[in-house]
Design a protein around this motif. Sequence first.
Motif, mmCIF file in Angstrom:
data_model
loop_
_atom_site.group_PDB
_atom_site.id
_atom_site.type_symbol
_atom_site.label_atom_id
_atom_site.label_comp_id
_atom_site.label_asym_id
_atom_site.label_seq_id
_atom_site.Cartn_x
_atom_site.Cartn_y
_atom_site.Cartn_z
ATOM 1 N N LYS A 7 -42.186 41.488 50.977
ATOM 2 C CA LYS A 7 -43.400 42.299 51.005
ATOM 3 C C LYS A 7 -43.361 43.196 49.781
ATOM 4 O O LYS A 7 -42.388 43.929 49.575
ATOM 5 C CB LYS A 7 -43.433 43.132 52.288
ATOM 6 C CG LYS A 7 -44.661 43.970 52.453
ATOM 7 C CD LYS A 7 -44.604 44.679 53.797
ATOM 8 C CE LYS A 7 -45.801 45.556 53.994
ATOM 9 N NZ LYS A 7 -45.742 46.261 55.281
ATOM 10 N N CYS A 9 -43.760 46.141 47.169
ATOM 11 C CA CYS A 9 -43.658 47.580 47.376
ATOM 12 C C CYS A 9 -43.851 48.279 46.034
ATOM 13 O O CYS A 9 -43.030 48.127 45.141
ATOM 14 C CB CYS A 9 -42.287 47.900 47.974
ATOM 15 S SG CYS A 9 -41.972 49.625 48.218
ATOM 16 N N TYR A 15 -39.419 44.498 46.137
ATOM 17 C CA TYR A 15 -39.887 43.885 47.368
ATOM 18 C C TYR A 15 -39.065 44.363 48.547
ATOM 19 O O TYR A 15 -37.852 44.519 48.446
ATOM 20 C CB TYR A 15 -39.788 42.361 47.278
ATOM 21 C CG TYR A 15 -40.629 41.768 46.182
ATOM 22 C CD1 TYR A 15 -41.956 41.442 46.404
ATOM 23 C CD2 TYR A 15 -40.096 41.549 44.919
ATOM 24 C CE1 TYR A 15 -42.728 40.901 45.390
ATOM 25 C CE2 TYR A 15 -40.869 41.010 43.907
ATOM 26 C CZ TYR A 15 -42.178 40.689 44.152
ATOM 27 O OH TYR A 15 -42.946 40.164 43.159
ATOM 28 N N GLN A 16 -39.714 44.561 49.669
ATOM 29 C CA GLN A 16 -39.026 44.809 50.922
ATOM 30 C C GLN A 16 -38.872 43.467 51.628
ATOM 31 O O GLN A 16 -39.773 42.633 51.579
ATOM 32 C CB GLN A 16 -39.822 45.739 51.820
ATOM 33 C CG GLN A 16 -39.926 47.141 51.315
ATOM 34 C CD GLN A 16 -40.765 48.012 52.232
ATOM 35 O OE1 GLN A 16 -41.464 47.524 53.104
ATOM 36 N NE2 GLN A 16 -40.679 49.303 52.020
ATOM 37 N N VAL A 18 -38.880 41.857 55.115
ATOM 38 C CA VAL A 18 -39.369 42.288 56.419
ATOM 39 C C VAL A 18 -39.434 41.106 57.374
ATOM 40 O O VAL A 18 -39.546 39.952 56.972
ATOM 41 C CB VAL A 18 -40.781 42.922 56.308
ATOM 42 C CG1 VAL A 18 -40.736 44.187 55.484
ATOM 43 C CG2 VAL A 18 -41.788 41.956 55.742
ATOM 44 N N GLU A 27 -49.082 41.614 52.955
ATOM 45 C CA GLU A 27 -48.927 43.067 52.961
ATOM 46 C C GLU A 27 -49.253 43.671 54.322
ATOM 47 O O GLU A 27 -49.465 44.862 54.451
ATOM 48 C CB GLU A 27 -49.816 43.697 51.888
ATOM 49 C CG GLU A 27 -49.625 43.130 50.499
ATOM 50 C CD GLU A 27 -48.193 43.210 49.992
ATOM 51 O OE1 GLU A 27 -47.494 44.179 50.308
ATOM 52 O OE2 GLU A 27 -47.780 42.283 49.294
ATOM 53 N N ARG A 29 -48.856 44.462 58.621
ATOM 54 C CA ARG A 29 -47.910 45.265 59.392
ATOM 55 C C ARG A 29 -46.689 44.424 59.754
ATOM 56 O O ARG A 29 -46.806 43.336 60.316
ATOM 57 C CB ARG A 29 -48.597 45.759 60.658
ATOM 58 C CG ARG A 29 -47.831 46.864 61.319
ATOM 59 C CD ARG A 29 -48.576 47.409 62.512
ATOM 60 N NE ARG A 29 -47.613 47.335 63.611
ATOM 61 C CZ ARG A 29 -47.855 46.819 64.787
ATOM 62 N NH1 ARG A 29 -49.037 46.360 65.074
ATOM 63 N NH2 ARG A 29 -46.930 46.777 65.695
ATOM 64 N N ASP A 30 -45.528 44.964 59.472
ATOM 65 C CA ASP A 30 -44.290 44.230 59.744
ATOM 66 C C ASP A 30 -43.693 44.672 61.068
ATOM 67 O O ASP A 30 -43.985 45.743 61.579
ATOM 68 C CB ASP A 30 -43.288 44.424 58.607
ATOM 69 C CG ASP A 30 -43.061 45.883 58.269
ATOM 70 O OD1 ASP A 30 -42.457 46.589 59.086
ATOM 71 O OD2 ASP A 30 -43.496 46.295 57.180
ATOM 72 N N ARG A 32 -40.248 44.801 61.459
ATOM 73 C CA ARG A 32 -39.098 45.622 61.087
ATOM 74 C C ARG A 32 -38.718 45.351 59.643
ATOM 75 O O ARG A 32 -38.782 44.215 59.181
ATOM 76 C CB ARG A 32 -37.919 45.296 61.990
ATOM 77 C CG ARG A 32 -36.732 46.175 61.739
ATOM 78 C CD ARG A 32 -35.732 46.056 62.833
ATOM 79 N NE ARG A 32 -34.624 46.956 62.530
ATOM 80 C CZ ARG A 32 -33.494 46.941 63.181
ATOM 81 N NH1 ARG A 32 -33.320 46.100 64.165
ATOM 82 N NH2 ARG A 32 -32.538 47.766 62.856
ATOM 83 N N LYS A 33 -38.326 46.390 58.932
ATOM 84 C CA LYS A 33 -37.809 46.246 57.583
ATOM 85 C C LYS A 33 -36.316 45.940 57.677
ATOM 86 O O LYS A 33 -35.587 46.659 58.351
ATOM 87 C CB LYS A 33 -38.042 47.528 56.789
ATOM 88 C CG LYS A 33 -39.503 47.827 56.557
ATOM 89 C CD LYS A 33 -39.681 49.168 55.873
ATOM 90 C CE LYS A 33 -41.132 49.469 55.630
ATOM 91 N NZ LYS A 33 -41.898 49.734 56.826
ATOM 92 N N PHE A 36 -34.209 45.294 51.051
ATOM 93 C CA PHE A 36 -35.068 45.249 49.888
ATOM 94 C C PHE A 36 -34.411 44.434 48.791
ATOM 95 O O PHE A 36 -33.209 44.187 48.797
ATOM 96 C CB PHE A 36 -35.441 46.654 49.395
ATOM 97 C CG PHE A 36 -34.379 47.331 48.571
ATOM 98 C CD1 PHE A 36 -34.323 47.158 47.203
ATOM 99 C CD2 PHE A 36 -33.435 48.145 49.162
ATOM 100 C CE1 PHE A 36 -33.350 47.783 46.443
ATOM 101 C CE2 PHE A 36 -32.456 48.770 48.421
ATOM 102 C CZ PHE A 36 -32.417 48.586 47.056
ATOM 103 N N ASN A 47 -29.891 44.726 55.746
ATOM 104 C CA ASN A 47 -29.429 45.165 57.055
ATOM 105 C C ASN A 47 -28.998 43.895 57.792
ATOM 106 O O ASN A 47 -29.795 43.267 58.489
ATOM 107 C CB ASN A 47 -30.551 45.898 57.785
ATOM 108 C CG ASN A 47 -30.116 46.460 59.110
ATOM 109 O OD1 ASN A 47 -29.023 46.178 59.583
ATOM 110 N ND2 ASN A 47 -30.987 47.245 59.715
#
Length: 87
Positions: A7, A9, A15-16, A18, A27, A29-30, A32-33, A36, A47
């Motif tokens: 995604k 940023c 980029y994230q 997600v 772009e 709603r995700d 969870r992130k 990156f 993570n």
Amino acid sequence: MVKLRLKRCGRKQIYQIVAIDVQSRREGRDLRKVGFYDPIKNQTNLNVPAILYFLEKGAQPTRTVHDISKKAGVFMELGLNYQTKFN
């Protein structure tokens, strides 16, 4: 179905990573992130427990996220040889 995808940023190429529903736009709603990725500085921050959780629940990574995760050794921690159609 859930996918792990990039995604965008900000204005720069950062980029994230997600977890997002397949029907959402890039772009959107995700859920969870989970990390990156900065391709200019070649930096990643993942993570890993969150990524493993979504993979165990059936989430499919995109090709780029799969390659990033593979380089970081996420699939080694999964405990099995995670194969996708990209290999």
